[in-house]
Design an enzyme around this catalytic site. Sequence first.
Site, PDB file in Angstrom:
ATOM      1  N   GLN A   1      -1.089   7.800   1.572  1.00 16.26           N
ATOM      2  CA  GLN A   1      -0.610   8.997   2.271  1.00 16.26           C
ATOM      3  C   GLN A   1       0.608   8.689   3.151  1.00 16.26           C
ATOM      4  OE1 GLN A   1      -3.376  10.311   5.230  1.00 16.26           O
ATOM      5  NE2 GLN A   1      -2.467  12.355   5.429  1.00 16.26           N
TER       6      GLN A   1
ATOM      7  N   GLY B   1       0.820  -1.224   0.000  1.00 19.95           N
ATOM      8  CA  GLY B   1       0.000   0.000   0.000  1.00 19.95           C
ATOM      9  C   GLY B   1       0.841   1.254   0.000  1.00 19.95           C
TER      10      GLY B   1
ATOM     11  N   TYR C   1     -14.051  -0.931   8.192  1.00 19.12           N
ATOM     12  CA  TYR C   1     -12.616  -0.635   8.362  1.00 19.12           C
ATOM     13  C   TYR C   1     -12.185  -0.967   9.790  1.00 19.12           C
ATOM     14  CZ  TYR C   1      -8.550   2.590   8.804  1.00 19.12           C
ATOM     15  OH  TYR C   1      -7.329   3.159   9.040  1.00 19.12           O
TER      16      TYR C   1
HETATM   17  C1  AKB Z   1      -9.819   7.269   8.545  1.00 21.97           C
HETATM   18  O1  AKB Z   1     -10.305   8.400   8.711  1.00 21.97           O
HETATM   19  O2  AKB Z   1     -10.477   6.294   8.181  1.00 21.97           O
HETATM   20  C2  AKB Z   1      -8.358   7.091   8.841  1.00 21.97           C
HETATM   21  C3  AKB Z   1      -8.132   6.598  10.233  1.00 21.97           C
HETATM   22  C4  AKB Z   1      -8.417   7.497  11.378  1.00 21.97           C
HETATM   23  O3  AKB Z   1      -7.719   5.503  10.426  1.00 21.97           O
HETATM   24  N1  AKB Z   1      -7.649   8.305   8.621  1.00 21.97           N
END
Ligand code: AKB
Length: 323
Positions: free
Chosen positions: A11, A7, A143
Amino acid sequence: MKILITGAGGQIGHDLIGALVAAGHDLTSTDLAPRPPSHAHAGGTWHRLDVTDAVAVRDLFYEVQPELVFHLAAILSARGEQDPKLAYDVNQTGTWNVLEACRKGKVARLVFTSSIAVFGPTPSGPLPDPTPDDVPLHPTTMYGVTKVSGELLCSYYRQRHGVDCRGVRFPGLISAAMPGGGSSDYALFMYVDAVRKGGYEAFARADTRIPLMYMPDAVRALLELAFAARGRLSRAIYNIAAFSPRADQIASSVQRVVPDAKFSYSPDPARQAILDSWPKSLDDSAARRDWAWQPKYDLDGMTDDLIPRIKRMLELGAILSSH
Ligand code: AKB
């Protein structure tokens, strides 16, 4: 040392590649996408790699034989809610594939990048402020779910297979490189759009408060953890913290340097709900104790360093003029 990054086109990769090449490491950067123009001068070699393809991951690990892997490939929180299947494939299956390739390829050490998204309100109430490492984890996004699972897999491979997997829970990260699909992106765009457009309408409320960190500190944290002696680590995954401003405090900090910048707030319900589910600040005392973690930048220190960088990158055309 032979190091591989997954990856790398994102960023974090942008700044991590530069730091590893500058330190003289033999670096292989990998990503699904070709090397982005913003990473063109970073150095090292670039390989296309889809982390969801177990055979491709295993083959590349056999070929490169890295001693250390930084696993950055992930679909972030907001994009992951638009496409949960993609988030599951990349974050969950991808992490499994990388851990298996480390086990089979006898990679000594893997650094896993987790996130504040592992947290969410607990059945017994809101998260403590600051939030310590060990609270029940109730993520509200795909996530976050996959990051919790990645943390557990990391600990499992550490104990069961001797893959020395360790990681940090990153706050929202701010840098001059474009993020991709995160809920914390409002904070970065308060900087970039203040410079390139004279202001920004944030998709978060003015009183939104989450942990944030400037990228040079984030990259240093990865390097310090990666090279810390194993005997010093009392756990696999660590909270790390820098500062936790409200969105309107970020605006005031930017306006010290760009006085004419105008900010307004128009919360997007989906992303605001994610932001409201995250900790307001983190307790990172274990990282400070075990491997002497300490951030260098506070909010105004970041603002003073970042705004001239964004101006330079805009002049060079390294930041796109719209998003
Ligand atoms: C997101 O906003 O999903 C990421 C994180 C806080 O892991 N930047």
